[in-house]
Design a protein around this motif. Structure first.
Motif, short mmCIF file in Angstrom:
data_model
loop_
_atom_site.label_atom_id
_atom_site.label_comp_id
_atom_site.label_asym_id
_atom_site.label_seq_id
_atom_site.Cartn_x
_atom_site.Cartn_y
_atom_site.Cartn_z
N LYS A 398 0.85 -1.21 0.00
CA LYS A 398 0.00 0.00 0.00
C LYS A 398 0.87 1.25 0.00
CE LYS A 398 -3.05 -3.22 1.40
NZ LYS A 398 -2.73 -4.66 1.31
N TYR A 399 1.94 1.24 0.81
CA TYR A 399 2.86 2.39 0.80
C TYR A 399 3.47 2.54 -0.60
CZ TYR A 399 2.47 2.25 5.88
OH TYR A 399 1.98 2.27 7.16
N ASN A 400 3.86 1.43 -1.19
CA ASN A 400 4.48 1.50 -2.52
C ASN A 400 3.52 2.06 -3.57
OD1 ASN A 400 6.78 0.50 -1.38
ND2 ASN A 400 6.47 -1.61 -2.06
N GLN A 401 2.25 1.68 -3.47
CA GLN A 401 1.26 2.22 -4.40
C GLN A 401 1.13 3.74 -4.22
OE1 GLN A 401 -0.19 1.42 -6.99
NE2 GLN A 401 -2.14 2.52 -7.17
N LEU A 402 1.17 4.20 -2.98
CA LEU A 402 1.07 5.66 -2.75
C LEU A 402 2.31 6.39 -3.23
CD1 LEU A 402 -0.81 5.45 0.62
CD2 LEU A 402 -1.62 6.67 -1.41
N LEU A 403 3.45 5.72 -3.16
CA LEU A 403 4.67 6.34 -3.72
C LEU A 403 4.50 6.53 -5.23
CD1 LEU A 403 7.38 4.36 -1.72
CD2 LEU A 403 6.78 6.78 -1.43
N ARG A 404 3.90 5.53 -5.88
CA ARG A 404 3.64 5.66 -7.32
C ARG A 404 2.64 6.78 -7.60
NH1 ARG A 404 2.44 0.04 -6.62
NH2 ARG A 404 4.46 -0.98 -6.56
N ILE A 405 1.60 6.84 -6.80
CA ILE A 405 0.58 7.88 -7.02
C ILE A 405 1.18 9.26 -6.82
CG2 ILE A 405 -1.59 8.86 -6.15
CD1 ILE A 405 -2.51 5.99 -5.51
N GLU A 406 2.00 9.41 -5.78
CA GLU A 406 2.62 10.72 -5.54
C GLU A 406 3.50 11.12 -6.72
OE1 GLU A 406 5.57 11.41 -2.22
OE2 GLU A 406 4.04 12.85 -1.62
N GLU A 407 4.23 10.13 -7.24
CA GLU A 407 5.09 10.41 -8.40
C GLU A 407 4.24 10.80 -9.61
OE1 GLU A 407 8.08 7.34 -9.37
OE2 GLU A 407 7.33 7.50 -11.40
N GLN A 408 3.15 10.06 -9.82
CA GLN A 408 2.30 10.33 -10.97
C GLN A 408 1.65 11.71 -10.89
OE1 GLN A 408 -1.30 7.80 -11.38
NE2 GLN A 408 -0.46 7.31 -13.39
N LEU A 409 1.27 12.13 -9.69
CA LEU A 409 0.64 13.44 -9.53
C LEU A 409 1.65 14.58 -9.67
CD1 LEU A 409 -1.74 12.64 -6.54
CD2 LEU A 409 -2.45 13.29 -8.84
N GLY A 410 2.91 14.26 -9.47
CA GLY A 410 3.96 15.25 -9.65
C GLY A 410 3.74 16.48 -8.79
N SER A 411 3.88 17.65 -9.38
CA SER A 411 3.83 18.88 -8.58
C SER A 411 2.42 19.18 -8.07
CB SER A 411 4.34 20.07 -9.41
OG SER A 411 3.52 20.19 -10.55
N SER A 412 1.41 18.49 -8.57
CA SER A 412 0.06 18.76 -8.05
C SER A 412 -0.22 17.95 -6.77
CB SER A 412 -1.01 18.48 -9.10
OG SER A 412 -1.11 17.09 -9.33
N ALA A 413 0.66 17.00 -6.43
CA ALA A 413 0.44 16.19 -5.23
C ALA A 413 0.59 17.05 -3.97
CB ALA A 413 1.46 15.04 -5.17
N ARG A 414 -0.27 16.78 -2.99
CA ARG A 414 -0.12 17.43 -1.69
C ARG A 414 -0.09 16.34 -0.63
NH1 ARG A 414 -3.96 20.56 0.55
NH2 ARG A 414 -5.62 19.75 -0.76
N TYR A 415 0.75 16.51 0.40
CA TYR A 415 0.81 15.55 1.50
C TYR A 415 0.02 16.10 2.68
CZ TYR A 415 2.69 12.98 5.49
OH TYR A 415 2.81 12.26 6.64
N ALA A 416 -0.86 15.30 3.20
CA ALA A 416 -1.78 15.78 4.24
C ALA A 416 -1.06 16.17 5.53
CB ALA A 416 -2.84 14.71 4.53
N GLY A 417 -0.07 15.36 5.94
CA GLY A 417 0.62 15.64 7.19
C GLY A 417 -0.35 15.75 8.36
N GLY A 418 0.06 16.48 9.38
CA GLY A 418 -0.73 16.58 10.61
C GLY A 418 -2.04 17.32 10.45
N THR A 419 -2.18 18.11 9.37
CA THR A 419 -3.42 18.88 9.21
C THR A 419 -4.62 17.95 9.02
OG1 THR A 419 -3.07 19.05 6.83
CG2 THR A 419 -2.25 20.86 8.18
N ALA A 420 -4.35 16.74 8.53
CA ALA A 420 -5.45 15.79 8.29
C ALA A 420 -6.21 15.47 9.58
CB ALA A 420 -4.90 14.51 7.69
N LEU A 421 -5.52 15.61 10.72
CA LEU A 421 -6.13 15.23 12.00
C LEU A 421 -7.16 16.26 12.48
CD1 LEU A 421 -2.75 14.24 13.60
CD2 LEU A 421 -4.58 12.62 13.08
#
Ligand code: PGA
Ligand code: ZN
Length: 425
Positions: A398-421
């Protein structure tokens, strides 16, 4: 249009049988999905159909569920439009006809539900997260990495089931994975030098013979710091005590620690841990039958800690509404197989978000190489994913799939970090 549907028995990560379903469309698009399975299941989950033949698979066979997919379910869905996920899922629910999906089996229904979404995404030549989430689906979730396993997931005396780290301060998902991996390996060395076993439990976390939550939290804190990260700022701590598992006749019975706590004492103990450690979220802090305890704890710490209902809500929209109405928790765990169709799981996420609650996409302790939940975390924009430790391929897939998705989204990807909480209410 769905042309054919089939299913087979495969193995899950514990070596038990589970269902894999294939949905083939008339244009040649194939969707395939495997169904996970829990160990500390909620009492109100949709029913997983097992053969219950003690002479085969210790009763855990899924041959009947496989047969249901190949016969009754296939007959009902062949010819349907795979783009109409909601229509397909409600047809599956109606076909089963029981409240808990116990006739055909929620495992049979879910395999077909998820495989249909995958087939439709393939037909549109879209990755699953974009097919389901649209062009706005670009939020990578905060991962909750379960690095110490206890309870029903390990054969150690730890009463609490899961101790997790969440890289709240990472800049990207890829950085979050690196931080988690470094802490995981640091923890391994620390446990080893303290004379503990370093074998892993069902979700890939270590399963040392510790007795108390404090001991586990102290090891995790030390590993975070020794790996070079600041607890609280870079890494938040998360627990899933899975409290339903040790709630007996109105009392929380800590067998490892050797104490009993009333619901109020149990809540006070958790509040003390929240004060002493940078704990940002607790799942199933109270038992599924202890709604009063849930409300008491939420009133007490709900403003500073995410309180996520797993067994309490079982991904069921009706149960979630009851929690929202009465102030039991402020967050819901989403496990697709607890409810049995994709549409119902997505509806539960939407209901949480509309109420200003958070939703956490989640694996089960019995998983497969299927990575659907990684895509679902991005598709729903829920911003949080619980999928185990930094070991065992059933977790890292699952982590590996998200690494692929983040790569595919490129500069439009955003990481939720602590704000998601802290979803705005
Ligand atoms: P399960 O546990 O998949 O074994 O039910 C996971 C959890 O309690 O979150
Ligand atoms: Zn849980």
């Amino acid at each position: 249009v769905i042309e054919s549907v089939t299913a087979r028995r495969i193995l899950d990560s514990r070596g038990n049988p589970t269902i894999e379903a294939d949905v083939l469309l008339a244009d040649g698009s194939l969707g395939r999905a495997a169904v996970p399975s829990g160990a500390s299941t909620g009492a109100r989950e949709a029913a997983e159909l097992r053969d219950e033949d003690p002479g085969r698979w210790h009763g855990k066979g899924v041959d009947r569920a496989v047969e249901h997919v190949k016969s009754e379910i296939a007959d009902a869905v062949i010819g349907r439009d795979a783009d109409d996920q909601a229509g397909l899922d409600s047809a599956l629910v109606d076909l089963d006809g029981t409240p808990a999906k116990s006739r055909l089996g929620a495992n049979a229904l879910l395999g077909v539900s998820l495989a249909t979404a995958r087939a439709a995404a393939a037909a549109h030549r879209q990755p699953l997260y974009r097919y389901l989430g649209g062009a706005d689906a670009r939020l990578l979730p905060l991962p909750m990495m379960n690095i110490v396993n206890g309870g029903a997931h390990a054969d150690n005396p730890l009463d609490f089931q899961e101790f997790m780290i969440a890289p709240v301060g990472a800049d990207t998902f890829a950085e979050a994975v690196r931080m988690g991996s470094e802490i995981f390996h640091t923890l391994r060395r620390d446990l080893l030098s303290a004379g503990h076993a370093t074998g892993v439990g069902d979700e890939g976390g270590f399963a040392p013979a510790l007795r108390t939550a404090e001991e586990a939290l102290d090891f995790v804190m030390a590993a975070v710091e020794r790996a070079g990260y600041r607890p609280g700022t870079d890494i938040g701590l998360i627990m899933d005590p899975a409290s339903s598992e040790f709630f007996e006749d109105g009392t929380y019975v800590y067998t490892g620690e050797g104490v009993r706590r009333t619901p109020s004492e149990h809540a006070a103990y958790l509040a003390k841990l929240i004060d002493a450690y940078p704990i940002v979220s607790i799942e199933d802090p109270m038992a599924e039958d202890d709604w009063d305890g849930w409300r008491e704890l939420t009133a007490r710490v709900g403003d500073r800690c995410q309180l996520t209902g797993d067994d309490l809500f079982c991904t069921n929209e009706t149960l979630l509404r009851e929690g929202i109405r009465t102030g039991a928790g402020n967050s819901v765990l989403i496990k697709v197989n607890q409810i049995g169709t994709l549409t119902e799981a997505l509806a539960t996420v939407a209901t949480a978000h509309r109420a200003g609650w958070t939703a956490v996409m989640s694996h089960r302790s019995g998983e497969t190489e299927d990575t659907t939940i990684a895509d679902l975390a991005v598709a729903t924009g829920c911003g949080q994913l619980k999928t185990g430790s930094l070991s065992r391929s059933d977790r890292t897939a699952k982590y590996n799939q998200l690494l692929r998705i983040e790569e595919q989204l490129g500069s439009s990807a955003r990481y939720a970090g602590g704000t998601a909480l802290h979803r705005a209410g």
